[in-house]
Design an enzyme around this catalytic site. Sequence first.
Site, PDB file in Angstrom:
ATOM      1  N   ARG A 192      30.098 -14.218  32.579  1.00 50.78           N
ATOM      2  CA  ARG A 192      29.001 -14.838  33.314  1.00 50.78           C
ATOM      3  C   ARG A 192      27.655 -14.320  32.844  1.00 50.78           C
ATOM      4  NH1 ARG A 192      32.144 -16.338  38.305  1.00 50.78           N
ATOM      5  NH2 ARG A 192      30.821 -17.654  39.567  1.00 50.78           N
TER       6      ARG A 192
ATOM      7  N   ARG B  63      35.593 -18.780  52.868  1.00 50.71           N
ATOM      8  CA  ARG B  63      34.691 -18.012  51.995  1.00 50.71           C
ATOM      9  C   ARG B  63      33.291 -18.030  52.572  1.00 50.71           C
ATOM     10  NH1 ARG B  63      35.489 -19.255  45.657  1.00 50.71           N
ATOM     11  NH2 ARG B  63      33.380 -18.410  45.699  1.00 50.71           N
TER      12      ARG B  63
ATOM     13  N   ARG C  36      34.146 -27.206  50.830  1.00 55.55           N
ATOM     14  CA  ARG C  36      35.154 -26.153  50.643  1.00 55.55           C
ATOM     15  C   ARG C  36      34.965 -25.052  51.687  1.00 55.55           C
ATOM     16  NH1 ARG C  36      35.510 -23.233  44.822  1.00 55.55           N
ATOM     17  NH2 ARG C  36      33.810 -21.949  45.580  1.00 55.55           N
TER      18      ARG C  36
ATOM     19  N   ARG D 274      23.587 -19.003  44.215  1.00 56.59           N
ATOM     20  CA  ARG D 274      24.611 -18.910  43.155  1.00 56.59           C
ATOM     21  C   ARG D 274      24.310 -19.872  42.018  1.00 56.59           C
ATOM     22  NH1 ARG D 274      29.195 -20.008  47.084  1.00 56.59           N
ATOM     23  NH2 ARG D 274      30.570 -20.343  45.314  1.00 56.59           N
TER      24      ARG D 274
ATOM     25  N   LYS E  34      36.683 -25.193  38.314  1.00 51.12           N
ATOM     26  CA  LYS E  34      37.375 -24.337  37.359  1.00 51.12           C
ATOM     27  C   LYS E  34      38.730 -23.879  37.899  1.00 51.12           C
ATOM     28  CE  LYS E  34      33.943 -21.343  37.264  1.00 51.12           C
ATOM     29  NZ  LYS E  34      32.792 -21.876  38.028  1.00 51.12           N
TER      30      LYS E  34
END
Length: 190
Positions: free
Chosen positions: A89, A134, A128, A146, A14
């Site tokens: 969400r 992160r 990532r 998640r 996204k």
Amino acid sequence: MTNLVLFGPPGAGKGTQADILKEKYQLVHISTGDVFRYNIKNQTELGLTAKSFIDKGQLVPDEVTINMLNAEVDKNPEAKGFIFDGFPRTENQADALAEFLKGKGTEVKAMIALEVEDEVLVKRLLERGKTSGRKDDADEAVIRNRITVYYDETAILKEYYKKQDKYYGVDGVGSVEEITERISNVIDKL
Ligand SMILES: Nc1ncnc2c1ncn2[C@@H]1O[C@H](COP(=O)(O)OP(=O)(O)O)[C@@H](O)[C@H]1O
């Protein structure tokens, strides 16, 4: 106004697509994840609250998230439209967004959902995590949590927008350019 909800599970791409689309269509991109991370970095009160949830792979409570999103929209009175990335969400958030936009005489025009299978998501997020810094990308258990939260609380929003004839699914596997083109084909026909 062209208000788009860019939708999909964690790691669907996204953010990458929103960065390209905001330039192409002159829209303001609001990523709730980015706003939370900015607040965590700057150790604001909002950041401290959000961090405790984000580190575990849970959603930040609706009330906190909705107030923050509304404030971000209000910071951009001149916008021609918004790309909402990571919001809504939950169904509560979707209702709140509809209400808030209605008060401004506008609405969500489309939800564009990037479709990517789970195992590809886990791989992308772990990759990532090696460079993003992160914490929520570094731990496979947090990543899987998640994804579970996405199916339990967020995926129902497809039905929510389908009922309003606003849902568009797009294959999220391919090169960045290919996916931009698929999304653009949807936007150009709105
Ligand atoms: N709309 C939201 N409601 C509640 N929590 C959110 C929302 N958007 C982001 N968050 C929190 O911030 C984290 C990171 O968001 P984001 O960068 O959009 O994640 P991802 O890359 O997993 O899609 C989420 O896992 C969640 O804890």
